[in-house]
Motif scaffolding. Structure first.
Motif, PDB file in Angstrom:
ATOM      1  N   HIS A 258      12.030  -6.106  58.051  1.00  0.00           N
ATOM      2  CA  HIS A 258      12.915  -6.913  58.906  1.00  0.00           C
ATOM      3  C   HIS A 258      12.224  -7.246  60.230  1.00  0.00           C
ATOM      4  N   SER A 259      11.575  -6.246  60.837  1.00  0.00           N
ATOM      5  CA  SER A 259      10.904  -6.465  62.125  1.00  0.00           C
ATOM      6  C   SER A 259       9.687  -7.377  61.954  1.00  0.00           C
ATOM      7  N   ALA A 260       8.916  -7.166  60.882  1.00  0.00           N
ATOM      8  CA  ALA A 260       7.740  -8.008  60.633  1.00  0.00           C
ATOM      9  C   ALA A 260       8.154  -9.462  60.439  1.00  0.00           C
ATOM     10  N   GLN A 261       9.249  -9.652  59.726  1.00  0.00           N
ATOM     11  CA  GLN A 261       9.750 -11.001  59.477  1.00  0.00           C
ATOM     12  C   GLN A 261      10.214 -11.665  60.778  1.00  0.00           C
ATOM     13  N   LEU A 262      10.922 -10.897  61.590  1.00  0.00           N
ATOM     14  CA  LEU A 262      11.428 -11.410  62.876  1.00  0.00           C
ATOM     15  C   LEU A 262      10.281 -11.866  63.776  1.00  0.00           C
ATOM     16  N   LEU A 263       9.243 -11.042  63.864  1.00  0.00           N
ATOM     17  CA  LEU A 263       8.113 -11.367  64.734  1.00  0.00           C
ATOM     18  C   LEU A 263       7.269 -12.503  64.155  1.00  0.00           C
ATOM     19  N   CYS A 264       7.066 -12.461  62.852  1.00  0.00           N
ATOM     20  CA  CYS A 264       6.188 -13.444  62.209  1.00  0.00           C
ATOM     21  C   CYS A 264       6.736 -14.864  62.332  1.00  0.00           C
ATOM     22  N   ARG A 265       8.049 -14.987  62.281  1.00  0.00           N
ATOM     23  CA  ARG A 265       8.678 -16.316  62.407  1.00  0.00           C
ATOM     24  C   ARG A 265       8.307 -16.985  63.730  1.00  0.00           C
TER      25      ARG A 265
ATOM     26  N   HIS B 133       0.944 -20.655  65.579  1.00  0.00           N
ATOM     27  CA  HIS B 133      -0.405 -21.159  65.294  1.00  0.00           C
ATOM     28  C   HIS B 133      -1.155 -20.217  64.354  1.00  0.00           C
ATOM     29  N   TRP B 134      -1.659 -20.785  63.261  1.00  0.00           N
ATOM     30  CA  TRP B 134      -2.548 -20.064  62.348  1.00  0.00           C
ATOM     31  C   TRP B 134      -3.853 -20.847  62.280  1.00  0.00           C
ATOM     32  N   GLU B 135      -4.958 -20.152  62.369  1.00  0.00           N
ATOM     33  CA  GLU B 135      -6.252 -20.849  62.353  1.00  0.00           C
ATOM     34  C   GLU B 135      -6.468 -21.583  61.032  1.00  0.00           C
ATOM     35  N   ASN B 136      -6.085 -20.922  59.922  1.00  0.00           N
ATOM     36  CA  ASN B 136      -6.191 -21.562  58.615  1.00  0.00           C
ATOM     37  C   ASN B 136      -4.775 -21.783  58.089  1.00  0.00           C
ATOM     38  N   ALA B 137      -4.157 -22.880  58.535  1.00  0.00           N
ATOM     39  CA  ALA B 137      -2.744 -23.137  58.218  1.00  0.00           C
ATOM     40  C   ALA B 137      -2.507 -23.294  56.720  1.00  0.00           C
ATOM     41  N   LYS B 138      -3.543 -23.655  55.977  1.00  0.00           N
ATOM     42  CA  LYS B 138      -3.409 -23.850  54.534  1.00  0.00           C
ATOM     43  C   LYS B 138      -2.890 -22.590  53.848  1.00  0.00           C
ATOM     44  N   TYR B 139      -3.286 -21.432  54.380  1.00  0.00           N
ATOM     45  CA  TYR B 139      -2.902 -20.161  53.759  1.00  0.00           C
ATOM     46  C   TYR B 139      -1.827 -19.416  54.543  1.00  0.00           C
ATOM     47  N   ALA B 140      -1.157 -20.097  55.459  1.00  0.00           N
ATOM     48  CA  ALA B 140      -0.172 -19.416  56.319  1.00  0.00           C
ATOM     49  C   ALA B 140       0.933 -18.761  55.507  1.00  0.00           C
TER      50      ALA B 140
ATOM     51  N   ILE C 188       1.917 -11.716  52.156  1.00  0.00           N
ATOM     52  CA  ILE C 188       1.185 -10.452  52.057  1.00  0.00           C
ATOM     53  C   ILE C 188       1.617  -9.493  53.169  1.00  0.00           C
ATOM     54  N   LEU C 189       1.833 -10.038  54.372  1.00  0.00           N
ATOM     55  CA  LEU C 189       2.315  -9.206  55.485  1.00  0.00           C
ATOM     56  C   LEU C 189       3.632  -8.544  55.130  1.00  0.00           C
ATOM     57  N   PHE C 190       4.553  -9.312  54.559  1.00  0.00           N
ATOM     58  CA  PHE C 190       5.876  -8.762  54.251  1.00  0.00           C
ATOM     59  C   PHE C 190       5.790  -7.678  53.176  1.00  0.00           C
ATOM     60  N   TRP C 191       4.910  -7.861  52.195  1.00  0.00           N
ATOM     61  CA  TRP C 191       4.756  -6.808  51.186  1.00  0.00           C
ATOM     62  C   TRP C 191       4.051  -5.593  51.791  1.00  0.00           C
ATOM     63  N   ALA C 192       3.133  -5.818  52.727  1.00  0.00           N
ATOM     64  CA  ALA C 192       2.498  -4.700  53.421  1.00  0.00           C
ATOM     65  C   ALA C 192       3.541  -3.888  54.186  1.00  0.00           C
ATOM     66  N   ALA C 193       4.488  -4.581  54.807  1.00  0.00           N
ATOM     67  CA  ALA C 193       5.560  -3.896  55.542  1.00  0.00           C
ATOM     68  C   ALA C 193       6.380  -3.018  54.603  1.00  0.00           C
TER      69      ALA C 193
ATOM     70  N   THR D 170      -4.185 -11.249  63.622  1.00  0.00           N
ATOM     71  CA  THR D 170      -2.780 -11.543  63.931  1.00  0.00           C
ATOM     72  C   THR D 170      -1.856 -10.765  63.000  1.00  0.00           C
ATOM     73  N   LEU D 171      -2.176 -10.745  61.728  1.00  0.00           N
ATOM     74  CA  LEU D 171      -1.353 -10.023  60.756  1.00  0.00           C
ATOM     75  C   LEU D 171      -1.355  -8.522  61.038  1.00  0.00           C
ATOM     76  N   VAL D 172      -2.517  -7.982  61.368  1.00  0.00           N
ATOM     77  CA  VAL D 172      -2.616  -6.552  61.701  1.00  0.00           C
ATOM     78  C   VAL D 172      -1.732  -6.237  62.910  1.00  0.00           C
ATOM     79  N   ARG D 173      -1.799  -7.069  63.940  1.00  0.00           N
ATOM     80  CA  ARG D 173      -0.998  -6.835  65.150  1.00  0.00           C
ATOM     81  C   ARG D 173       0.496  -6.909  64.844  1.00  0.00           C
ATOM     82  N   LEU D 174       0.893  -7.838  63.992  1.00  0.00           N
ATOM     83  CA  LEU D 174       2.306  -7.968  63.628  1.00  0.00           C
ATOM     84  C   LEU D 174       2.801  -6.722  62.899  1.00  0.00           C
ATOM     85  N   LEU D 175       2.013  -6.231  61.947  1.00  0.00           N
ATOM     86  CA  LEU D 175       2.450  -5.044  61.206  1.00  0.00           C
ATOM     87  C   LEU D 175       2.497  -3.828  62.126  1.00  0.00           C
TER      88      LEU D 175
END
Length: 514
Positions: A348-355, A359-366, A372-377, A444-449
């Protein structure tokens, strides 16, 4: 991604699981025999072992479709080896299928008779269309791609092409062209020449040109290839051109130019080409080139799932779900006795922050990275089953090395990396290098988790809130968190964690204010 509440789903899932059941799936292919031994536990499949033996049945099939005694003996000897591993297995838990060479052989009854003397399990020789549909099932049950798919499988004696939606095949075709049979027909004594290659490619085109209209009319969003030939092409491209191993027309043409410089199979020298595939690689490449041309394929990804996986999943009817990753996660939750309530809080927290990341450097894979972040959470605590000390290391090891249907290798590495650095200090140089994801996006993903884990450090005592604002600059260097009034004073543990995180990030030239 399916965002159902994992607690409710896991509870329902737990009621469905039964006793541990060991199963085996065997694919008697034209080039190799494959066996997977697995067990069904907590509603998921856990692979115990894989056995493969090169048999080359198709090489023993003459112009009258009579299978030689030498080929029969090679096959029977392999089955005797498999029987040793299967001692004690109930026949209803063993599914054995014979494919192209066995269905073409006019004396296949003799093969079955000799096999029965050493192998006490029934062998089902399946039709080409059944083989195609089973391959599609194997790919669908193991790959993350959703929507409409074109699946291609080049075997030793036949090539299967299937278009499907979800788990449902819409068009399934099998044609008599394979890497072993084409090696024998178009590359006698292993001799390579541009003329031989073109004859093989043209013959393959002739066999499939009637499929182009129907398949293109159905259309597809992604193309997946399975089994030996496509796996080898993927490995060669990964070793020489693109670490992701994505197959494109240009890369096939470049590969063709390289192999045609050799005059014999024995003289092929390519990084990524295993020695046991040199005698079938060039004919397989000719077939794959024809498939790309006939269907105007732009790119193809390799799939670990194939016929044997389809056979394996066919032994248990409860695996057909719309979200392969959810099935995998639920199985892990049961297997490692995860605290699903805590998983949901961190998710829930990862989703809230990630939204709030704009900006993503490689937006194609955003979207893929967020998934993957949400499953990591949700899976970040699987390592607690080993020890709470070094939880992050244990969790990362498990997620990196366990079978994870629904995640490709690069996604699995990202999942393990995020979980590895969920707590404690780290350096930016510690993060794994990826072919698909940029270093900035991974950080960015590491910091969010890490933030999501911090916000829920108190577990059931956590004060849940949807009033956390995250502001970042375009470089993702400076992050600013804004909480509801009195939140940090009511949650001193969170405040202390954030202070420690700010100090750590300063050493990485990153900024966190709150």
């Amino acid at each position: 991604m399916n965002n159902e509440n994992l607690i409710a789903t896991a509870t329902a899932f737990a009621h469905q699981r039964g006793e541990v059941r060991e199963i085996a799936a065997i694919d008697l292919g034209s080039n190799s025999f494959h066996m997977i031994v697995a067990r069904i536990i907590n509603g998921s499949i856990q692979v115990l072992s894989r056995l493969k033996q090169k048999v080359q049945l198709a090489e023993g099939l003459d112009e009258n479709n009579v299978l030689s005694q030498e080929a029969i003996t090679r096959g029977v000897n392999c089955l005797a080896l498999f029987a040793e591993r299967l001692q004690g297995f109930n026949p209803e838990n063993v599914n054995v299928v014979g494919t192209y060479t066995l269905r073409r052989a006019v004396n296949n009854a003799e093969f079955l008779r000799q096999a029965q003397q050493v192998f006490p399990y029934p062998i089902n020789i399946i039709s080409g269309q059944t083989e195609a549909k089973t391959i599609y099932a194997g790919v669908s049950h193991t790959q993350p791609e959703t929507g409409r798919k074109l699946v291609v499988d080049i075997g030793g004696g036949s090539t299967e092409m299937i278009i499907g939606d979800g788990f449902i095949p819409l068009a399934a075709e099998s044609r008599h062209m394979g890497c072993v049979s084409f090696a024998k027909k178009f590359f006698p004594q292993g001799k390579i020449s541009p003329e031989n290659f073109q004859r093989a490619k043209q013959n393959a085109l002739n066999k499939i040109d009637d499929l182009a209209f129907e398949f293109n009319k159905l259309g597809w969003q992604s193309v997946l290839g399975s089994s030996g030939t496509i796996k080898t092409v993927y490995q060669v491209i990964s070793a020489n051109t693109d670490p992701n191993g994505i197959i494109t027309p240009q890369r096939l043409n470049e590969l063709t130019e390289i192999v045609l410089r050799a005059d014999h199979f024995d003289n092929l020298r390519l990084a990524g080409l295993n020695e046991d595939r040199t005698d079938v690689f060039v004919p397989g490449l000719a077939i794959l080139s024809a498939v790309f041309e006939n269907f105007s394929i732009k790119e193809m990804r390799y799939s670990d799932g194939a016929l044997r996986e389809g056979v394996m999943y066919g032994l248990e009817k409860n695996f057909q779900v719309t979200d392969i990753r959810q099935r995998t996660a639920l199985g892990l939750a049961e297997q490692f006795n995860l605290d699903t309530a805590q998983s949901e809080r961190v998710f829930h927290s990862a989703q809230l922050l990630c939204r709030q990341i704009e900006h993503w450097e490689n937006a194609k894979y955003a979207d893929e990275m967020k998934d993957i972040l949400f499953w990591a959470a949700r899976l970040h605590e699987v390592g607690i089953v080993i020890n709470h000390r070094g939880l992050q290391k244990h969790s990362a090891y498990i997620l990196q090395n366990i079978e994870l249907p629904g995640f490709d290798k690069e996604q699995q590495r990202l999942l393990a990396t995020l979980v590895r650095y969920q707590i404690n200090s780290f350096k930016s140089g510690d993060l794994a290098k990826f072919a698909r994801y940029t270093e900035s996006d991974v950080l960015t993903l590491v910091r969010l988790l890490r933030l999501a884990v911090m916000l829920n450090k108190s577990r059931q005592a956590t004060e849940l809130t949807d009033k956390i604002l995250l502001k970042t600059d375009r470089t993702s260097v400076s992050w600013q968190l804004e909480f509801a009034p009195e939140y940090l004073s009511h949650n001193p543990l969170v405040k202390n964690e954030l202070l420690a995180e700010r100090y750590l990030l300063q050493g990485l030239n990153l900024d966190l204010t709150f």
